[in-house]
Design a protein around this motif. Structure first.
Motif, PDB file in Angstrom:
ATOM      1  N   ARG A  53      27.666 -13.946  73.942  1.00 46.40           N
ATOM      2  CA  ARG A  53      28.307 -15.516  74.688  1.00 46.40           C
ATOM      3  C   ARG A  53      27.901 -16.365  73.618  1.00 46.40           C
ATOM      4  O   ARG A  53      26.373 -16.116  72.625  1.00 46.40           O
TER       5      ARG A  53
ATOM      6  N   THR B  41      32.092 -11.901  62.649  1.00 40.24           N
ATOM      7  CA  THR B  41      32.461 -11.700  63.679  1.00 40.24           C
ATOM      8  C   THR B  41      33.181 -11.346  65.352  1.00 40.24           C
ATOM      9  O   THR B  41      33.532  -9.548  65.573  1.00 40.24           O
ATOM     10  N   LYS B  42      33.864 -11.920  65.035  1.00 42.52           N
ATOM     11  CA  LYS B  42      35.165 -12.166  65.721  1.00 42.52           C
ATOM     12  C   LYS B  42      36.016 -10.999  65.009  1.00 42.52           C
ATOM     13  O   LYS B  42      37.525 -10.932  66.206  1.00 42.52           O
TER      14      LYS B  42
ATOM     15  N   GLU C   9      33.645  -7.372  64.474  1.00 42.97           N
ATOM     16  CA  GLU C   9      33.223  -6.349  66.026  1.00 42.97           C
ATOM     17  C   GLU C   9      34.068  -6.171  66.527  1.00 42.97           C
ATOM     18  O   GLU C   9      34.755  -7.096  67.339  1.00 42.97           O
ATOM     19  N   GLU C  10      33.392  -5.119  67.930  1.00 33.12           N
ATOM     20  CA  GLU C  10      34.479  -5.043  68.434  1.00 33.12           C
ATOM     21  C   GLU C  10      34.260  -5.574  69.900  1.00 33.12           C
ATOM     22  O   GLU C  10      33.103  -6.823  69.501  1.00 33.12           O
ATOM     23  N   GLU C  11      35.065  -6.388  70.745  1.00 32.65           N
ATOM     24  CA  GLU C  11      35.281  -7.793  71.535  1.00 32.65           C
ATOM     25  C   GLU C  11      34.004  -7.170  72.646  1.00 32.65           C
ATOM     26  O   GLU C  11      33.468  -8.329  72.582  1.00 32.65           O
ATOM     27  N   GLU C  12      33.532  -6.531  73.298  1.00 35.48           N
ATOM     28  CA  GLU C  12      32.740  -6.002  73.856  1.00 35.48           C
ATOM     29  C   GLU C  12      31.179  -6.001  73.297  1.00 35.48           C
ATOM     30  O   GLU C  12      29.810  -6.294  73.941  1.00 35.48           O
TER      31      GLU C  12
ATOM     32  N   ILE D   7      30.613  -8.679  71.156  1.00 35.69           N
ATOM     33  CA  ILE D   7      30.514 -10.730  70.309  1.00 35.69           C
ATOM     34  C   ILE D   7      29.317 -11.110  71.120  1.00 35.69           C
ATOM     35  O   ILE D   7      30.060 -11.097  72.555  1.00 35.69           O
TER      36      ILE D   7
END
Length: 360
Positions: A220, A209-210, A213-216, A218
């Motif tokens: 917590r 995912t890191k 995927e886009e940072e927003e 991912i």
């Protein structure tokens, strides 16, 4: 300036414009400037350079030269050009047109024609993507078998679990496929205790995912653990991330099987458009989604870890082509050549994939 000289005083833009056309309004000056601007040549009269001509086939250039001028230019020319004097009608001199044939035309049998691989920018781009993915795979793929044969069934169970769990974070299938690729690379290079397989699996997904995927998007780490592994603490997952990154030399992304499947599928659709008519609902996107499920189910089989992801994707797409077109082997042989896979290796992988798909 370095010599200490000074620039000559410059006039302002308004002074320059007024000095060029004294006594005229701005609209008049703009009109004169527009009339002095050279017009570009008509696109259908442009002669191509030798370098550009080499990139097109001779047939394409002949067809381009036969293109008529646009209809609006013909109408404008007809208005501005005087009509020629009336003369004898050439159609009357030729006589009446021949009578139409009463026999119906004989339809030609349908043929599966391949388009030229280098004839379309999309195909050239796909071949470039294929070359890049093959280079990444050749650099990072090590292959081999499981370090411990006794965890083969546990490997299959944990992969199928990851694919079946609810995707509440809307991760893409590319992310899941990269996670399985990271997990597979790790399990053939190091011994992993059976009770750690689940932790390694979800940590591989976390790393994927890191990367993808886009940072927003991912989640917590606490939310991620709550859904995928409530028995672990954030520190345990972070330590596992560092261990995987260290083992894989911080180089996670390689050509995944799904990358190759998408490229092969697009090459088939562009090279043989007739295949689209044979797909379910004639929808290539739905067809790729169905093949993706087959591909990821096969990645749960530890026997297939000995093959590259490109070989596995090639077998998936060729089995589908055999089902859709049992009497045509041209696309399959062409894909084998493009994928640089030997026929013996392809046959071995093909038999194992058939066994794996029987349980889907």
């Amino acid at each position: 300036m370095a010599s200490g000289g000074q620039h000559a005083p410059q006039n302002s833009a308004s002074e320059v414009r007024s000095s060029r056309c004294p006594g005229k309004s701005s609209h008049e000056r703009l009109g004169e400037m527009a009339l002095r601007c050279p017009l570009p040549p008509r696109p259908w009269n442009v002669s191509l350079s030798a370098a550009i001509r080499k990139s097109f086939s001779e047939a394409c250039l002949r067809d381009a030269l036969r293109l008529p001028a646009p209809s609006w230019t013909r109408s404008v020319r007809g208005v501005m050009r005087a009509r020629p004097a009336a003369g004898p009608d050439p159609a009357a001199a030729r006589g009446p047109p021949p009578a139409p044939s009463t026999q119906p035309p004989v339809p030609s049998p349908p043929r599966l024609m391949q388009k030229t691989w280098g004839g379309f920018p999309d195909q050239r781009r796909l071949l470039a993507y294929l070359t890049q993915a093959q280079g990444r795979e050749a650099r990072l793929w090590r292959g081999g078998q499981l370090q411990q044969a006794e965890i083969g069934e546990a490997f299959r169970e944990v992969v199928l679990w990851l694919l079946s769990v609810e995707n509440i974070f809307d991760f893409s299938q590319t992310t899941f496929n990269l996670a399985l690729t990271i997990f597979s690379r790790l399990i053939v290079s190091v011994k992993i205790k059976k009770h750690l397989l689940h932790c390694v699996t979800i940590t591989s997904l976390r790393l994927a995912t890191k990367v993808n995927e886009e940072e927003e998007l991912i989640p917590r780490i606490k939310d991620f653990i709550k859904h995928y592994g409530s028995g672990y603490s954030p520190n345990e997952l972070l330590r596992m991330e560092l261990a995987i990154l260290d083992r894989l030399h911080w180089d996670l992304y390689m050509g995944t099987p799904l990358d190759f499947l998408s490229i092969f599928h697009a090459l088939v659709v562009l090279g043989w458009p007739h295949v689209k008519e044979l797909m379910p609902q004639r929808n290539p996107s739905l067809h790729v989604a169905s093949l993706t499920r087959q591909l990821q189910h096969c990645m749960a089989g530890h026997q297939l870890l000995q093959f590259k992801g490109s070989t596995l994707a090639l077998v998936i797409i060729t089995l589908e082509l055999e089902r859709l077109m049992p009497d045509c082997c041209t696309p399959i042989s062409d894909l084998l050549k493009k994928a640089q896979v030997g026929i013996g290796q392809w046959n071995r992988c093909r038999e194992l994939v058939k066994e794996q798909l029987a349980s889907l």
